[in-house]
Scaffold this motif. Structure first.
Motif, short mmCIF file in Angstrom:
data_model
loop_
_atom_site.label_atom_id
_atom_site.label_comp_id
_atom_site.label_asym_id
_atom_site.label_seq_id
_atom_site.Cartn_x
_atom_site.Cartn_y
_atom_site.Cartn_z
N GLY A 187 0.82 -1.25 -0.15
CA GLY A 187 -0.08 0.03 0.02
C GLY A 187 0.68 1.20 0.11
O GLY A 187 1.92 1.17 0.38
N GLN A 188 0.08 2.24 -0.47
CA GLN A 188 1.12 3.63 -0.51
C GLN A 188 -0.10 4.62 -0.67
O GLN A 188 -1.36 4.51 -1.10
CB GLN A 188 1.96 3.64 -1.70
N THR A 189 0.41 6.00 -0.63
CA THR A 189 -0.47 7.15 -1.22
C THR A 189 -0.44 7.08 -2.57
O THR A 189 0.49 6.77 -3.30
CB THR A 189 0.02 8.20 -0.50
N ALA A 190 -1.58 7.83 -3.00
CA ALA A 190 -1.79 7.61 -4.58
C ALA A 190 -0.52 8.44 -5.46
O ALA A 190 -0.29 7.99 -6.27
CB ALA A 190 -2.98 8.13 -4.99
N ALA A 191 -0.05 9.41 -4.79
CA ALA A 191 0.92 10.13 -5.44
C ALA A 191 2.57 10.09 -5.13
O ALA A 191 3.39 10.27 -5.62
CB ALA A 191 0.79 11.63 -5.17
N ARG A 192 2.53 9.02 -4.19
CA ARG A 192 4.04 8.44 -3.73
C ARG A 192 4.72 7.88 -4.76
O ARG A 192 4.29 6.83 -5.49
CB ARG A 192 3.83 7.59 -2.53
N ILE A 202 -3.28 -3.21 4.99
CA ILE A 202 -2.10 -3.60 3.97
C ILE A 202 -1.14 -4.29 4.94
O ILE A 202 -1.06 -3.91 6.10
CB ILE A 202 -1.59 -2.19 3.56
N ASP A 203 -0.03 -4.82 4.25
CA ASP A 203 0.96 -5.44 5.05
C ASP A 203 1.97 -4.68 4.95
O ASP A 203 2.88 -4.81 5.79
CB ASP A 203 0.96 -6.87 4.33
N TYR A 204 2.59 -3.84 3.93
CA TYR A 204 3.68 -3.10 4.06
C TYR A 204 3.60 -1.85 2.97
O TYR A 204 2.63 -2.02 2.23
CB TYR A 204 4.98 -4.17 3.61
N THR A 205 4.65 -0.90 3.35
CA THR A 205 4.71 0.11 2.21
C THR A 205 6.33 0.40 2.05
O THR A 205 7.14 -0.63 2.71
CB THR A 205 4.06 1.24 2.67
#
Length: 315
Positions: free
Chosen positions: A154-159, A200-203
């Motif tokens: 998972g992450q932020t949309a703009a990352r 989520i499990d990681y970023t």
């Protein structure tokens, strides 16, 4: 009489030259900069007793505003995705928290390095860290993890990240299948909260992000795992809109680079504002700051050539 006319012609020539030079200098000076900020800790934070200078990039903006008094400065808090839009559309804007590129992109032209960050890490929970390390090594083999459907990325949309990690993610189509956070408020905390709640499990992020949330928030159930073959440090920089009118980026960065190099980067208080957030997970910060930032080649202050493909990596 002839000598008098010659002197008059020379005087007119000198005055004309001085006027044209003054006009050219004035035209090369930037009158206004919009400083873009995101709601992303610990890069941008409200000042508190625990964060007297704000976040990693806040004191930098303050010093630039103070050191460039002839420019009108406006600070604008917007979501990360909107920051990219402002730069892409050629607004007369700069973002102080970008990953520095050796060349300009269609999106941004970069200042000299303003700081140095440790390599990106896997950010996860202690429970998932054991499983990830067991299955994908310590340090973590990133390609193996990104292609493992048992762990949700998972992450932020703009990352975005370094060019190398971005390429790995593109090749494994990880961004296509990532669980994205579209929150425009507390963007980094939204991802950490999703980790804490098991959505989520990681970023992927800097190790100091986990350190910040462990030390300063209730979202403290996170750890950082090194990524294999990712030993390169990451340089931070100011990015100004490449397509802004009147050669805005080059003219703004000419003035910005000068005060950075002469006043801000060597100052003890600016370095302290960086150490507060970086040193706990980056023990070599001072040594690397001296090497990567203070000893930068002065030629780096010149504007780099623009490349065709934009690289959307930010902080």
């Amino acid at each position: 009489m002839h000598e008098s006319n010659t002197l008059l012609v020379k005087w007119v020539f000198i005055c004309t030259f001085l006027l044209l030079s003054a006009s050219a200098t004035a035209n090369n000076n930037v009158e206004e900069i919009t400083w873009l900020q995101s709601d992303t800790a610990p890069f941008h934070l409200n000042k508190t007793s625990k964060a007297p200078n704000g976040g990693l990039c806040d004191y930098l903006i303050e010093q630039l505003i103070e050191q460039l008094p002839n420019i009108k400065h406006t600070r604008l808090l917007v979501p990360q995705k909107r920051i990219g839009k402002y730069l892409d559309e050629g607004k007369m804007a700069c973002f102080p928290c970008m990953i520095r590129r050796p060349k300009s992109t269609k999106r941004a032209t970069y200042s000299i390095p303003t700081t140095v960050y440790p390599p990106f890490n896997i950010i996860t929970t202690p429970e998932n860290a054991k499983a990830i390390s067991s299955q994908h090594g310590a340090p973590v083999q990133l390609i193996n993890l990104l292609t493992d459907s048992n762990f949700i990325f998972g992450q932020t949309a703009a990352r975005k990240f370094t060019a190398e990690i971005n390429e790995i993610a593109r090749n494994t189509k990880s961004f296509d299948h990532a669980s994205l956070s579209w929150s425009s408020e507390n963007e980094s905390s939204a991802v950490i909260a999703r980790l804490n709640h098991g959505y989520i499990d990681y970023t992927i992020d800097y190790p100091f992000l986990a350190d910040y949330y462990n030390r300063f928030s209730e979202l403290s159930n996170v750890v950082a795992l090194p990524i294999a073959n990712q030993s390169n440090l990451v340089l931070g920089a100011i990015g100004c809109s490449t397509h802004a009118p009147n050669n805005f980026a080059n003219n703004a960065l000419r003035q910005i680079n000068q005060v950075l190099q002469q006043n801000i980067l060597p100052s003890a208080q600016y370095q302290a504002s960086q150490r507060q957030w970086l040193e706990a997970t980056f023990p070599d910060f001072i040594m690397q700051y001296q090497k990567q930032v203070l000893n930068v080649n002065p030629q780096a202050t010149s504007a780099p050539a623009v490349v065709e493909n934009p690289d959307k990596a930010e902080h």
